[in-house]
Design a protein around this motif. Sequence first.
Motif, mmCIF file in Angstrom:
data_model
loop_
_atom_site.group_PDB
_atom_site.id
_atom_site.type_symbol
_atom_site.label_atom_id
_atom_site.label_comp_id
_atom_site.label_asym_id
_atom_site.label_seq_id
_atom_site.Cartn_x
_atom_site.Cartn_y
_atom_site.Cartn_z
ATOM 1 N N ALA A 36 -26.507 18.675 -29.959
ATOM 2 C CA ALA A 36 -26.105 17.349 -29.489
ATOM 3 C C ALA A 36 -24.905 17.484 -28.569
ATOM 4 C CB ALA A 36 -25.772 16.444 -30.668
ATOM 5 N N ARG A 37 -23.945 18.317 -28.997
ATOM 6 C CA ARG A 37 -22.743 18.513 -28.182
ATOM 7 C C ARG A 37 -23.102 19.213 -26.867
ATOM 8 N NH1 ARG A 37 -19.376 21.671 -31.326
ATOM 9 N NH2 ARG A 37 -19.286 20.044 -32.898
ATOM 10 N N TYR A 38 -24.045 20.143 -26.963
ATOM 11 C CA TYR A 38 -24.490 20.856 -25.767
ATOM 12 C C TYR A 38 -25.017 19.874 -24.714
ATOM 13 C CZ TYR A 38 -27.643 23.588 -22.824
ATOM 14 O OH TYR A 38 -28.288 24.123 -21.750
ATOM 15 N N LEU A 39 -25.842 18.935 -25.155
ATOM 16 C CA LEU A 39 -26.395 17.950 -24.216
ATOM 17 C C LEU A 39 -25.298 17.073 -23.629
ATOM 18 C CD1 LEU A 39 -29.742 16.760 -25.827
ATOM 19 C CD2 LEU A 39 -29.428 18.192 -23.822
ATOM 20 N N GLU A 40 -24.318 16.734 -24.475
ATOM 21 C CA GLU A 40 -23.222 15.893 -23.981
ATOM 22 C C GLU A 40 -22.328 16.672 -23.013
ATOM 23 O OE1 GLU A 40 -21.655 14.588 -27.723
ATOM 24 O OE2 GLU A 40 -23.539 13.567 -28.162
ATOM 25 N N ASP A 41 -22.067 17.967 -23.337
ATOM 26 C CA ASP A 41 -21.245 18.799 -22.442
ATOM 27 C C ASP A 41 -21.935 18.989 -21.100
ATOM 28 O OD1 ASP A 41 -19.406 19.013 -24.381
ATOM 29 O OD2 ASP A 41 -19.870 21.076 -24.941
ATOM 30 N N ASN A 42 -23.272 19.055 -21.138
ATOM 31 C CA ASN A 42 -24.046 19.146 -19.901
ATOM 32 C C ASN A 42 -24.361 17.742 -19.398
ATOM 33 O OD1 ASN A 42 -25.099 22.018 -19.172
ATOM 34 N ND2 ASN A 42 -25.000 21.896 -21.397
ATOM 35 N N GLY A 43 -23.462 16.847 -19.663
ATOM 36 C CA GLY A 43 -23.707 15.421 -19.430
ATOM 37 C C GLY A 43 -23.846 15.032 -17.977
ATOM 38 N N ILE A 44 -23.409 13.834 -17.674
ATOM 39 C CA ILE A 44 -23.625 13.274 -16.339
ATOM 40 C C ILE A 44 -22.326 13.389 -15.535
ATOM 41 C CG2 ILE A 44 -24.304 11.197 -15.089
ATOM 42 C CD1 ILE A 44 -25.709 10.294 -17.729
ATOM 43 N N SER A 54 -19.814 12.242 -21.043
ATOM 44 C CA SER A 54 -20.447 13.033 -22.101
ATOM 45 C C SER A 54 -21.608 12.263 -22.698
ATOM 46 C CB SER A 54 -19.423 13.363 -23.183
ATOM 47 O OG SER A 54 -18.459 14.227 -22.642
ATOM 48 N N LEU A 55 -22.671 12.196 -21.921
ATOM 49 C CA LEU A 55 -23.843 11.432 -22.330
ATOM 50 C C LEU A 55 -25.090 12.229 -22.029
ATOM 51 C CD1 LEU A 55 -22.930 8.042 -20.604
ATOM 52 C CD2 LEU A 55 -22.936 8.433 -23.068
ATOM 53 N N ALA A 56 -26.150 11.959 -22.790
ATOM 54 C CA ALA A 56 -27.441 12.536 -22.456
ATOM 55 C C ALA A 56 -27.922 11.886 -21.162
ATOM 56 C CB ALA A 56 -28.426 12.298 -23.581
ATOM 57 N N LYS A 57 -28.899 12.547 -20.506
ATOM 58 C CA LYS A 57 -29.328 12.075 -19.197
ATOM 59 C C LYS A 57 -30.528 11.149 -19.260
ATOM 60 C CE LYS A 57 -28.023 16.645 -17.577
ATOM 61 N NZ LYS A 57 -27.033 16.586 -16.498
ATOM 62 N N GLY A 58 -31.284 11.262 -20.326
ATOM 63 C CA GLY A 58 -32.585 10.587 -20.417
ATOM 64 C C GLY A 58 -32.530 9.075 -20.366
ATOM 65 N N VAL A 143 -27.415 12.448 -30.604
ATOM 66 C CA VAL A 143 -27.008 12.583 -29.194
ATOM 67 C C VAL A 143 -26.493 11.245 -28.631
ATOM 68 C CG1 VAL A 143 -27.832 13.114 -26.858
ATOM 69 C CG2 VAL A 143 -28.641 14.453 -28.797
ATOM 70 N N MET A 144 -25.363 11.319 -27.934
ATOM 71 C CA MET A 144 -24.791 10.105 -27.353
ATOM 72 C C MET A 144 -25.515 9.752 -26.053
ATOM 73 S SD MET A 144 -22.525 8.973 -29.367
ATOM 74 C CE MET A 144 -21.534 7.808 -28.425
ATOM 75 N N GLU A 145 -25.860 8.506 -25.917
ATOM 76 C CA GLU A 145 -26.506 8.056 -24.680
ATOM 77 C C GLU A 145 -26.025 6.662 -24.324
ATOM 78 O OE1 GLU A 145 -30.724 8.174 -25.432
ATOM 79 O OE2 GLU A 145 -30.607 6.525 -26.847
ATOM 80 N N GLN A 146 -26.325 6.295 -23.085
ATOM 81 C CA GLN A 146 -25.928 4.966 -22.636
ATOM 82 C C GLN A 146 -27.061 3.997 -22.923
ATOM 83 O OE1 GLN A 146 -25.466 3.776 -18.332
ATOM 84 N NE2 GLN A 146 -23.315 3.829 -18.870
#
Length: 239
Positions: A36-44, A54-58, A143-146
């Motif tokens: 989850a942190r990995y996806l956020e670190d690779n965020g937008i 620090s958000l997912a892209k999907g 995972v954090m998302e908007q």
Amino acid sequence: MELGCLWEDQHEGLTCEQYAQWKIDNDPENQTAGLARYLEDNGIDCPSCKMKFSLAKGGCMHFKCPQCGFEFCSGCSQPFHQKGVCRKYRSCQGQGLHCHHPRNCLYYLRDEDFDDLQKLLKTNKIHINTTAPDQEAGQSCPVMEQKEDPEGKRDEACGREVEEGFAGLCKIHYKEYLVSLINKRNVDPVAMMSVDAIKRLIEREEKKVPEKKANETDAKYRKRLEQFIREIEPLNRQE
Ligand SMILES: [Zn+2]
Ligand SMILES: [Zn+2]
Ligand SMILES: [Zn+2]
Ligand SMILES: [Zn+2]
Ligand SMILES: [Zn+2]
Ligand SMILES: [Zn+2]
């Protein structure tokens, strides 16, 4: 063995540091938080003002930077063009708000099967985390998302159901993880595409699809189309 280091079978053959790392890598809590942190670190990252989110892209991949207002794709950072502005292709003139995504953008790759994405990664010898932590019933994807609703936009944990074998993530975010590996290592997904899919790519570039020669095998023709698209539309994604 250090004082305070409890002996377990897994310690066998490892130094205390290695064992400590093994514990971290194999701790279900850490693995879930890890991906989850990995996806956020690779965020937008906003390509205009460089602000990091620090958000997912999907989800809706059309992202408007809350800081500077720039509108771009959260998968490939290409800009969204307002109606009538873009001249990349002839067909752009008739289009409303749109974005041109490269073929390795999550926008396209999220429609591919898990098997195909995993195979592409394995062919390129890229390690995939698949370990599923001990899952409790009702566990939800962290995972954090908007999220967007009538009251506006807010950042929130995904909350979708965790799928077995997807390392503590939901289907959508596990796919996002696979695609982020593909993007990070600059793997060209054309390698896994069928003849028809490559033809569509060429047509999207408004180029004429090379015709199959007499005596040319299917495999050779596919290879030639692959070469052709790599030449007319090289992938040069910046990390
Ligand atoms: Zn030890
Ligand atoms: Zn910005
Ligand atoms: Zn949108
Ligand atoms: Zn994109
Ligand atoms: Zn356009
Ligand atoms: Zn999720």
